[in-house]
Design a protein around this motif. Structure first.
Motif, PDB file in Angstrom:
ATOM      1  N   ARG A   1       0.890  -1.169   0.000  1.00  0.00           N
ATOM      2  CA  ARG A   1       0.000   0.000   0.000  1.00  0.00           C
ATOM      3  C   ARG A   1       0.917   1.204   0.000  1.00  0.00           C
ATOM      4  O   ARG A   1       1.496   1.565   1.009  1.00  0.00           O
ATOM      5  CB  ARG A   1      -0.893  -0.025   1.229  1.00  0.00           C
ATOM      6  CG  ARG A   1      -1.898   1.129   1.300  1.00  0.00           C
ATOM      7  CD  ARG A   1      -2.774   1.037   2.545  1.00  0.00           C
ATOM      8  NE  ARG A   1      -2.007   1.211   3.773  1.00  0.00           N
ATOM      9  CZ  ARG A   1      -2.494   0.975   5.001  1.00  0.00           C
ATOM     10  NH1 ARG A   1      -3.730   0.520   5.135  1.00  0.00           N
ATOM     11  NH2 ARG A   1      -1.749   1.179   6.069  1.00  0.00           N
TER      12      ARG A   1
ATOM     13  N   TYR B   1      -3.821  -8.119   3.542  1.00  0.00           N
ATOM     14  CA  TYR B   1      -5.228  -7.899   3.222  1.00  0.00           C
ATOM     15  C   TYR B   1      -6.052  -9.178   3.355  1.00  0.00           C
ATOM     16  O   TYR B   1      -5.629 -10.243   2.898  1.00  0.00           O
ATOM     17  CB  TYR B   1      -5.376  -7.393   1.777  1.00  0.00           C
ATOM     18  CG  TYR B   1      -4.942  -5.967   1.542  1.00  0.00           C
ATOM     19  CD1 TYR B   1      -5.848  -4.918   1.639  1.00  0.00           C
ATOM     20  CD2 TYR B   1      -3.623  -5.673   1.182  1.00  0.00           C
ATOM     21  CE1 TYR B   1      -5.458  -3.605   1.402  1.00  0.00           C
ATOM     22  CE2 TYR B   1      -3.217  -4.372   0.944  1.00  0.00           C
ATOM     23  CZ  TYR B   1      -4.144  -3.337   1.054  1.00  0.00           C
ATOM     24  OH  TYR B   1      -3.746  -2.038   0.814  1.00  0.00           O
TER      25      TYR B   1
ATOM     26  N   PHE C   1      -6.887   0.959   0.316  1.00  0.00           N
ATOM     27  CA  PHE C   1      -6.023   0.837  -0.870  1.00  0.00           C
ATOM     28  C   PHE C   1      -5.874   2.217  -1.471  1.00  0.00           C
ATOM     29  O   PHE C   1      -6.875   2.920  -1.671  1.00  0.00           O
ATOM     30  CB  PHE C   1      -6.653  -0.105  -1.894  1.00  0.00           C
ATOM     31  CG  PHE C   1      -5.845  -0.287  -3.148  1.00  0.00           C
ATOM     32  CD1 PHE C   1      -4.952  -1.340  -3.268  1.00  0.00           C
ATOM     33  CD2 PHE C   1      -5.966   0.609  -4.204  1.00  0.00           C
ATOM     34  CE1 PHE C   1      -4.208  -1.508  -4.424  1.00  0.00           C
ATOM     35  CE2 PHE C   1      -5.216   0.458  -5.366  1.00  0.00           C
ATOM     36  CZ  PHE C   1      -4.340  -0.607  -5.472  1.00  0.00           C
TER      37      PHE C   1
END
Length: 329
Positions: free
Chosen positions: A41, A48, A146
């Motif tokens: 990120r 995630y 994100f």
């Protein structure tokens, strides 16, 4: 423009290479995606969980998810007035299948109320220290986030620098990994790259045409710097953004800098709430701009807002602008 106001489990370490290359991980699609996957990120490695209720901010975010066939994982979208109507989108049918959550700016309360498990937006275009919605704040709430790669070059503590089109490809590949559809993402990216290569092969030869992107502003114009998609659109099509040396995303400049550059083409960024024709009329009548070569020769090109912010429609804008430049040769 709203872009300026405009995480144990199995981890796929190879995805870290995305930081440098923008390439996606070679992970096979499956009906049962891994419980977690590690993806950068901006410059930070983040674990995630597979999202089921994503919230997208602005058209570029939603378009990336829809282009990857992820509509069933999108709970809703936030679409401020600068965005043109979603009914004009190539993914209009997909927008119709998900909920419009707000026509205002992104905020923490909205995504909490929506039960979001992933928020897709840009740094300082959606996410904002001033408005109290940042990846760190959402991490503390258990909500994943994100960020668009093109917005990461000045992200605090974890900067990342990719050209805007490299950022687009990387975003699609990273989202493909997060949602467990890397093969699908690879196909989408390969198609976009092929279209870009076709434009490059037909770009006019010789000195690049000087191009000014006019976003907004009368006392001082707002324009595109090096870190946003229009600069890549202009360059790949065969032109030269007169403000490509500004290492920023979007910025105010002085009219004197515009006039001294003598742009031969002006790109007008067309907002939903700031029509292109009003901007063209101003340029034609203002004593600061009416004698510019582009104005005298009526060389205006209108770029849709969602072709100018990071998303797959960047390539649509590239193809259209390249076609326009070739008519000038």
């Amino acid at each position: 423009m709203t872009s300026r106001t405009r995480r144990t489990g199995l981890a796929f370490g190879v995805l870290a290479a995305l930081l440098a290359t923008g390439c996606g991980a070679e992970v096979a699609d499956s009906a049962e995606p891994a419980a977690t996957v590690t993806v950068p990120r901006c410059g930070e490695e983040v674990e995630y969980r597979t999202p089921q209720r994503a919230v997208a901010y602005e058209g570029g975010s939603a378009d990336k998810l829809f282009a990857l066939g992820l509509t069933d994982r999108v709970h809703g979208y936030v679409m401020p007035p600068a965005n043109p109507p979603v009914t004009e989108s190539p993914w209009a049918a997909e927008y119709a299948r998900v909920e419009m959550l707000s026509d205002d700016l992104l905020n923490k309360e909205l995504v909490v109320d929506a039960g979001a498990d992933l928020v897709v937006a840009g740094w300082n275009s959606g996410f904002s220290d001033q408005r109290g919605i940042t990846p760190q704040i959402l991490d503390q709430l258990g909500i994943q986030s994100f960020m668009h790669s093109e917005s990461c070059f000045n992200y605090p503590n974890f900067p990342q620098r990719l050209t805007p089109f490299e950022g687009l490809y990387s975003d699609l590949e990273r989202l493909g990994a997060i949602f467990g559809v890397p093969d699908r993402a690879a196909t989408v990216v390969a198609d976009l790259k092929a279209r870009v290569a076709a434009v490059q092969a037909r770009a006019p030869q010789g000195d690049p045409v000087p191009v000014f992107l006019y976003d907004s502003g009368t006392d001082q114009p707002f324009t595109a710097g090096a870190q946003v998609p229009p600069t890549d659109i202009i360059r790949i099509a065969g032109g030269r953004n007169i403000f490509a040396d500004l290492d920023v995303r979007w910025s105010q400049v002085g009219w004197e800098a515009v006039t001294s550059a003598q742009p031969e083409v002006i790109i007008i960024l067309d907002y939903g709430d700031q029509p292109a024709q009003e901007k063209i009329d101003f340029l034609r009548t203002s004593p600061l701009t009416r004698e510019l070569p582009a104005v005298r020769d009526n060389r205006f090109f209108v770029l849709d807002y969602n072709e100018g912010i990071s998303g797959p429609r960047n390539v649509d804008g590239l193809e259209k602008f390249a076609d326009y430049l070739r008519t000038l040769s």
